[in-house]
Design a protein around this motif. Structure first.
Motif, PDB file in Angstrom:
ATOM      1  N   GLU A  42       0.812  -1.218   0.000  1.00  0.00           N
ATOM      2  CA  GLU A  42       0.000   0.000   0.000  1.00  0.00           C
ATOM      3  C   GLU A  42       0.850   1.274   0.000  1.00  0.00           C
ATOM      4  O   GLU A  42       2.047   1.246   0.268  1.00  0.00           O
ATOM      5  N   LYS A  43       0.149   2.367  -0.270  1.00  0.00           N
ATOM      6  CA  LYS A  43       0.693   3.710  -0.050  1.00  0.00           C
ATOM      7  C   LYS A  43      -0.140   4.299   1.081  1.00  0.00           C
ATOM      8  O   LYS A  43      -1.369   4.369   0.975  1.00  0.00           O
ATOM      9  N   LEU A  44       0.517   4.692   2.149  1.00  0.00           N
ATOM     10  CA  LEU A  44      -0.186   5.184   3.320  1.00  0.00           C
ATOM     11  C   LEU A  44      -0.089   6.698   3.411  1.00  0.00           C
ATOM     12  O   LEU A  44       1.014   7.253   3.371  1.00  0.00           O
ATOM     13  N   PRO A  45      -1.226   7.385   3.530  1.00  0.00           N
ATOM     14  CA  PRO A  45      -1.154   8.832   3.719  1.00  0.00           C
ATOM     15  C   PRO A  45      -0.548   9.129   5.086  1.00  0.00           C
ATOM     16  O   PRO A  45      -0.844   8.445   6.068  1.00  0.00           O
ATOM     17  N   ALA A  46       0.316  10.127   5.136  1.00  0.00           N
ATOM     18  CA  ALA A  46       0.975  10.482   6.392  1.00  0.00           C
ATOM     19  C   ALA A  46       0.933  11.995   6.570  1.00  0.00           C
ATOM     20  O   ALA A  46       1.023  12.746   5.610  1.00  0.00           O
ATOM     21  N   LYS A  47       0.806  12.397   7.829  1.00  0.00           N
ATOM     22  CA  LYS A  47       0.787  13.827   8.151  1.00  0.00           C
ATOM     23  C   LYS A  47       1.574  14.039   9.438  1.00  0.00           C
ATOM     24  O   LYS A  47       1.440  13.291  10.394  1.00  0.00           O
ATOM     25  N   MET A  48       2.420  15.048   9.428  1.00  0.00           N
ATOM     26  CA  MET A  48       3.171  15.445  10.610  1.00  0.00           C
ATOM     27  C   MET A  48       2.820  16.895  10.897  1.00  0.00           C
ATOM     28  O   MET A  48       2.883  17.738  10.002  1.00  0.00           O
ATOM     29  N   VAL A  49       2.441  17.178  12.135  1.00  0.00           N
ATOM     30  CA  VAL A  49       2.112  18.539  12.544  1.00  0.00           C
ATOM     31  C   VAL A  49       3.102  18.970  13.608  1.00  0.00           C
ATOM     32  O   VAL A  49       3.294  18.285  14.607  1.00  0.00           O
ATOM     33  N   LEU A  50       3.753  20.091  13.369  1.00  0.00           N
ATOM     34  CA  LEU A  50       4.736  20.637  14.297  1.00  0.00           C
ATOM     35  C   LEU A  50       4.191  21.922  14.890  1.00  0.00           C
ATOM     36  O   LEU A  50       3.758  22.814  14.157  1.00  0.00           O
ATOM     37  N   THR A  51       4.176  21.986  16.196  1.00  0.00           N
ATOM     38  CA  THR A  51       3.819  23.227  16.881  1.00  0.00           C
ATOM     39  C   THR A  51       4.920  23.546  17.876  1.00  0.00           C
ATOM     40  O   THR A  51       5.564  22.643  18.423  1.00  0.00           O
ATOM     41  N   VAL A  52       5.151  24.808  18.083  1.00  0.00           N
ATOM     42  CA  VAL A  52       6.162  25.257  19.043  1.00  0.00           C
ATOM     43  C   VAL A  52       5.506  26.271  19.966  1.00  0.00           C
ATOM     44  O   VAL A  52       4.992  27.292  19.500  1.00  0.00           O
ATOM     45  N   GLY A  54       5.128  29.205  22.695  1.00  0.00           N
ATOM     46  CA  GLY A  54       5.831  30.469  22.887  1.00  0.00           C
ATOM     47  C   GLY A  54       5.956  31.308  21.633  1.00  0.00           C
ATOM     48  O   GLY A  54       6.300  32.484  21.693  1.00  0.00           O
ATOM     49  N   VAL A  55       5.707  30.688  20.484  1.00  0.00           N
ATOM     50  CA  VAL A  55       5.710  31.417  19.210  1.00  0.00           C
ATOM     51  C   VAL A  55       4.498  30.949  18.417  1.00  0.00           C
ATOM     52  O   VAL A  55       3.928  29.897  18.686  1.00  0.00           O
ATOM     53  N   THR A  56       4.120  31.707  17.441  1.00  0.00           N
ATOM     54  CA  THR A  56       2.988  31.345  16.601  1.00  0.00           C
ATOM     55  C   THR A  56       3.495  30.493  15.454  1.00  0.00           C
ATOM     56  O   THR A  56       3.833  31.006  14.388  1.00  0.00           O
ATOM     57  N   LEU A  57       3.590  29.177  15.703  1.00  0.00           N
ATOM     58  CA  LEU A  57       4.061  28.273  14.661  1.00  0.00           C
ATOM     59  C   LEU A  57       3.225  27.005  14.669  1.00  0.00           C
ATOM     60  O   LEU A  57       3.094  26.337  15.699  1.00  0.00           O
ATOM     61  N   SER A  58       2.647  26.719  13.542  1.00  0.00           N
ATOM     62  CA  SER A  58       1.994  25.447  13.294  1.00  0.00           C
ATOM     63  C   SER A  58       2.343  25.089  11.858  1.00  0.00           C
ATOM     64  O   SER A  58       1.944  25.782  10.925  1.00  0.00           O
ATOM     65  N   HIS A  59       3.119  24.028  11.691  1.00  0.00           N
ATOM     66  CA  HIS A  59       3.613  23.629  10.370  1.00  0.00           C
ATOM     67  C   HIS A  59       3.156  22.201  10.112  1.00  0.00           C
ATOM     68  O   HIS A  59       3.357  21.319  10.938  1.00  0.00           O
ATOM     69  N   GLU A  60       2.548  21.984   8.952  1.00  0.00           N
ATOM     70  CA  GLU A  60       2.017  20.673   8.618  1.00  0.00           C
ATOM     71  C   GLU A  60       2.685  20.152   7.353  1.00  0.00           C
ATOM     72  O   GLU A  60       2.842  20.887   6.374  1.00  0.00           O
ATOM     73  N   VAL A  61       3.072  18.879   7.384  1.00  0.00           N
ATOM     74  CA  VAL A  61       3.667  18.218   6.228  1.00  0.00           C
ATOM     75  C   VAL A  61       2.795  17.015   5.896  1.00  0.00           C
ATOM     76  O   VAL A  61       2.509  16.199   6.769  1.00  0.00           O
ATOM     77  N   ASN A  62       2.356  16.912   4.646  1.00  0.00           N
ATOM     78  CA  ASN A  62       1.547  15.799   4.177  1.00  0.00           C
ATOM     79  C   ASN A  62       2.278  15.085   3.056  1.00  0.00           C
ATOM     80  O   ASN A  62       2.848  15.734   2.173  1.00  0.00           O
ATOM     81  N   ASP A  63       2.256  13.756   3.105  1.00  0.00           N
ATOM     82  CA  ASP A  63       2.916  12.973   2.062  1.00  0.00           C
ATOM     83  C   ASP A  63       2.373  11.544   2.117  1.00  0.00           C
ATOM     84  O   ASP A  63       1.431  11.271   2.862  1.00  0.00           O
ATOM     85  N   GLU A  64       2.972  10.675   1.355  1.00  0.00           N
ATOM     86  CA  GLU A  64       2.619   9.256   1.377  1.00  0.00           C
ATOM     87  C   GLU A  64       3.847   8.428   1.727  1.00  0.00           C
ATOM     88  O   GLU A  64       4.966   8.790   1.364  1.00  0.00           O
ATOM     89  N   ILE A  65       3.601   7.332   2.427  1.00  0.00           N
ATOM     90  CA  ILE A  65       4.655   6.367   2.715  1.00  0.00           C
ATOM     91  C   ILE A  65       4.329   5.130   1.888  1.00  0.00           C
ATOM     92  O   ILE A  65       3.287   4.503   2.085  1.00  0.00           O
ATOM     93  N   GLU A  66       5.208   4.808   0.964  1.00  0.00           N
ATOM     94  CA  GLU A  66       4.993   3.673   0.060  1.00  0.00           C
ATOM     95  C   GLU A  66       5.628   2.422   0.640  1.00  0.00           C
ATOM     96  O   GLU A  66       6.801   2.427   1.028  1.00  0.00           O
ATOM     97  N   LEU A  67       4.855   1.340   0.710  1.00  0.00           N
ATOM     98  CA  LEU A  67       5.359   0.099   1.296  1.00  0.00           C
ATOM     99  C   LEU A  67       6.017  -0.812   0.272  1.00  0.00           C
ATOM    100  O   LEU A  67       6.823  -1.664   0.647  1.00  0.00           O
ATOM    101  N   GLY A  68       5.667  -0.688  -0.969  1.00  0.00           N
ATOM    102  CA  GLY A  68       6.331  -1.545  -1.935  1.00  0.00           C
ATOM    103  C   GLY A  68       5.577  -1.704  -3.210  1.00  0.00           C
ATOM    104  O   GLY A  68       4.515  -1.298  -3.433  1.00  0.00           O
TER     105      GLY A  68
END
Length: 68
Positions: A42-52, A54-68
């Motif tokens: 399969e190809k699995l949808p993946a999302k990583m959300v980074l928040t910090v 003390g500062v106004t930061l919310s960063h999101e990365v979306n991609d796929e993880i391919e198994l084969g």
């Protein structure tokens, strides 16, 4: 701000995020394959959300993880 201290601390944090995230993803995928939930091609949808606080930061990365 001490740029060297900040850079070293940031790199340490990002390394920890990368290493621990990879371990957790690998374990979850292996468990899902072992249980029959995934077939291993399969190809699995993946999302990583980074928040910090003390500062106004919310960063999101979306991609796929391919198994084969």
């Amino acid at each position: 701000m001490n740029e060297d201290v900040f850079n070293a601390s940031l790199r340490k944090f990002l390394k920890q995020v990368g290493v621990t995230s990879q371990r957790e993803i690998e374990k979850a995928v292996r468990d899902a394959i072992d249980s029959g939930k995934l077939k291993g091609h399969e190809k699995l949808p993946a999302k990583m959300v980074l928040t910090v606080g003390g500062v106004t930061l919310s960063h999101e990365v979306n991609d796929e993880i391919e198994l084969g």
